[in-house]
Structure formats: C-alpha cells, structure tokens
Design an enzyme around this catalytic site. Structure first.
Site, PDB file in Angstrom:
ATOM      1  N   SER A  39       0.849  -1.191   0.000  1.00  0.00           N
ATOM      2  CA  SER A  39       0.000   0.000   0.000  1.00  0.00           C
ATOM      3  C   SER A  39       0.886   1.243   0.000  1.00  0.00           C
ATOM      4  CB  SER A  39      -0.920   0.025   1.239  1.00  0.00           C
ATOM      5  OG  SER A  39      -0.158   0.135   2.432  1.00  0.00           O
ATOM      6  N   ILE A  68       3.200   4.368  -0.307  1.00  0.00           N
ATOM      7  CA  ILE A  68       4.396   4.682  -1.078  1.00  0.00           C
ATOM      8  C   ILE A  68       4.942   3.441  -1.773  1.00  0.00           C
ATOM      9  CG2 ILE A  68       6.813   5.382  -0.873  1.00  0.00           C
ATOM     10  CD1 ILE A  68       5.971   7.398   1.237  1.00  0.00           C
ATOM     11  N   SER A 127      11.585   9.464   7.291  1.00  0.00           N
ATOM     12  CA  SER A 127      10.457  10.360   7.520  1.00  0.00           C
ATOM     13  C   SER A 127      11.000  11.700   8.010  1.00  0.00           C
ATOM     14  CB  SER A 127       9.507   9.769   8.569  1.00  0.00           C
ATOM     15  OG  SER A 127       8.541  10.726   8.972  1.00  0.00           O
ATOM     16  N   TYR A 175       7.900   5.985  17.110  1.00  0.00           N
ATOM     17  CA  TYR A 175       8.122   6.065  15.666  1.00  0.00           C
ATOM     18  C   TYR A 175       9.283   7.011  15.364  1.00  0.00           C
ATOM     19  CZ  TYR A 175       7.145   7.239  10.766  1.00  0.00           C
ATOM     20  OH  TYR A 175       7.243   7.456   9.416  1.00  0.00           O
ATOM     21  N   LYS A 228      12.996   6.198  13.575  1.00  0.00           N
ATOM     22  CA  LYS A 228      13.442   6.894  12.375  1.00  0.00           C
ATOM     23  C   LYS A 228      14.735   7.669  12.625  1.00  0.00           C
ATOM     24  CE  LYS A 228      10.179   5.555   9.592  1.00  0.00           C
ATOM     25  NZ  LYS A 228      10.470   4.712   8.416  1.00  0.00           N
ATOM     26  N   SER A 241      -1.450   7.954   2.414  1.00  0.00           N
ATOM     27  CA  SER A 241      -1.177   6.522   2.516  1.00  0.00           C
ATOM     28  C   SER A 241      -1.932   5.967   3.717  1.00  0.00           C
ATOM     29  CB  SER A 241       0.335   6.270   2.688  1.00  0.00           C
ATOM     30  OG  SER A 241       0.762   6.665   3.973  1.00  0.00           O
TER      31      SER A 241
END
Length: 319
Positions: A60, A62, A171, A184, A188, A220
């Site tokens: 799904s 990107i 990100s 998250y 990253k 997304s």
C-alpha cells in the site's frame, strides 16, 4: 558599457536572485537540491530501466505507488509485505497495465538485486505515559532492526558485484520529532544515524550508493495502520488524507533522487518542509514551536480529532 552601469546591474542581480530563491522555496514541495535535480538532472526513464528492484512494504501507500511507477520503466520487481492479499492486489494492478516485467515474492533474486528500497514500517499515535513498552519494542524491531537486518543481508552481494543502490524511506519525523509518535520518531532517528554512519564506511566501495528519503505527510495508510497504546489495539478513527501530498508526486520525486544518486532528500509541502529547515538550523526555536503545536495535537487526539489539524489548517490557508 560603463563601469557604473555594470556595477548597478550586478547590484540588481544580487537583490533579485535571493528573492527568486525565496519565491522558489515558498512554492517548494522538496528540498532545493532535489528540485534542481528534477529540473536539470538525470531522468529516471534514463537511469533506472532494466534493473532488479526489491521493494519492502509494497502492499500500500508509497510502496505500492513505487512499484507501479517503476514497473512502467521496465524494471524487474521483487515485492514483499506482511499482508499477502494486499500484495496480490498490487501485483494485479501492475499486471493490469501490462507493465510488469517480473514480480516475485521470495528472495530468489537476492544475488541480483540492483536497488533495495527499505520502505516497510509502521507509525504510532499514542502518548508516552499511556503506551506499553511492547509498542516501543515493536517499532524498533520493525522500523529499525528489520531495516538494518535486510540491508546487511543484501549489502555483501552488492559489494561482491561492485554495484548497488540502497534506498531507505525514512520520515521528516526522523529529523523533527512530533508528539504522539515518540516510538516512531525514535526508530526513524535511529535509521538516520545508522545510514549516515554506513555512508561513511562505504567510501571504499564507489559502486555502492545510499539514498535516504525523508517524506512529510503523504496520502497513505500509515496512520490508519499505526500502533497505539497497545500492540494489538487499532486506531480509533479514520484520518482525512486529502490535504496531504499525493503519493504519486512523492514517488516521482523519490525516483528523481534515485536516478541522481542524491544522498539525502526531504519531500514535503509547507509548513512541514519549513519546519524541517527550522529544526535543522534553529533547534531552540524549533523546540519552542514544537511544544506549542504539540499541545494542540494532544488536545485534538484526546477529543478524537485528527492530531494534524494544525498542519491541515496552515496548508489550507496556503492553498
């Protein structure tokens, strides 16, 4: 031409050029190096054809759009994801346009990978004090350890062949942290540190290139599938995606970055792109601004509203 007129023209150019650059930046949806490459650089249609590309997280968002755009360039695709049914749907989408040269679901092409795209990962929407430690472990294992493990698996074969490209979808949150996404953001940030260190170690292998992509908000399912307070607890509501960057535009810029061997690129509309620059060059101001916006994000989150409403409002005013 007199010296006075020449000096006057030079002074005028010195004033106009910064204004042109400012206007260009205000309309930018990526860092200026990437936009320059889009204008004057090498085309993906020239550089990425007839390659074998492995995309993780291809079911799904990107990853799906990247598979779709790459297949039209005549590449051989290796697609992988956790959701097999969705991965089959992506395969059918590519086959439906008669543009898929080869699509595999196992590591049978490991020795011949030209480009590895580390795209797999999950996001998070929860407060630190309310989040189980298992959520942080899951995010580190999936977003960081999983990416590092796969990179270490493929890299020796690229070095043996003396060519290869590793593209990692990071990100903007890996540069500028935001509230409600602490685990998250940490994963990253870890990826950014790892690949910057790896880049310095690969100087002795000129045929191997790294490209680190830092997208901002993109249309997304990453928020829809985000982890919350517990590993098995899903998001409470769906999030409006209409104000975010179209996935097709993000992927096109990614392909340009890959074709031009850019080491690090930022892809986002304002005000998130501007925020990344502020965070990079004025960290104290950025921290103050982040705290102000964080309060509003948390308030919206507790009221079952979209935490990104402040960004949505600023984007709407700009449009």
């Amino acid at each position: 031409m007199s010296w006075e007129l020449l000096l006057w023209l030079l002074a005028l150019c010195a004033l106009i050029l910064p204004l042109v650059q400012l206007l260009r930046f205000l309309r930018a949806d990526a860092d200026l190096t990437l936009l320059w490459a889009e204008w004057q650089g090498r085309r993906p249609e020239w550089e990425l054809t007839d390659m074998v590309v492995w995309i993780t997280g291809a079911s799904s968002g990107i990853g799906e759009e990247l598979a779709f755009q790459l297949c039209k360039l005549g590449v051989s695709l290796v697609l992988s994801a956790r959701r097999v049914q969705e991965l089959e749907r992506v395969k059918r989408r590519c086959l439906g346009r008669n543009c898929l040269k080869d699509c595999m679901f196992f590591l049978i092409y490991l020795l011949g990978i030209d480009i590895l795209v580390n795209n797999s990962g999950r996001s998070q929407r929860s407060l630190v004090l309310e989040t189980s430690l298992d959520v942080f472990k899951e995010l580190i294992n999936l977003n960081y350890i999983g990416t590092v493990s796969l990179t270490k698996c493929v890299l020796p074969h690229m070095i043996e062949r003396k060519q290869g490209k590793i593209v990692t979808v990071n990100s903007i949150a890996g540069i500028a942290s935001v509230s409600l996404s602490s685990g998250y953001c940490a994963s990253k940030h870890a990826l950014r540190g790892f690949f910057n260190a790896l880049l310095s170690e690969l100087g002795q292998y000129p045929g191997i290139t790294l490209c680190n992509i830092y997208p901002g908000p993109v249309q997304s399912d990453i928020v829809k599938n985000a982890l919350t307070e517990e590993v098995n607890k899903s998001m409470r509501n769906n999030i409006d995606q209409s104000y975010k960057m179209p996935t097709s535009r993000c992927v096109r810029l990614m392909l340009i970055a890959m074709a031009n061997d850019l080491k690090e690129v930022w892809i986002s509309d304002h005000p998130v792109l501007l925020g990344a620059y502020i965070w990079q060059y004025m960290p104290t101001w950025a921290s103050w601004l982040n705290c102000k916006l964080g309060k509003k994000r948390i308030q919206n989150f507790k009221n079952n509203l979209d935490p990104d409403l402040p960004y949505k409002f600023l984007k709407a005013k700009k449009d």
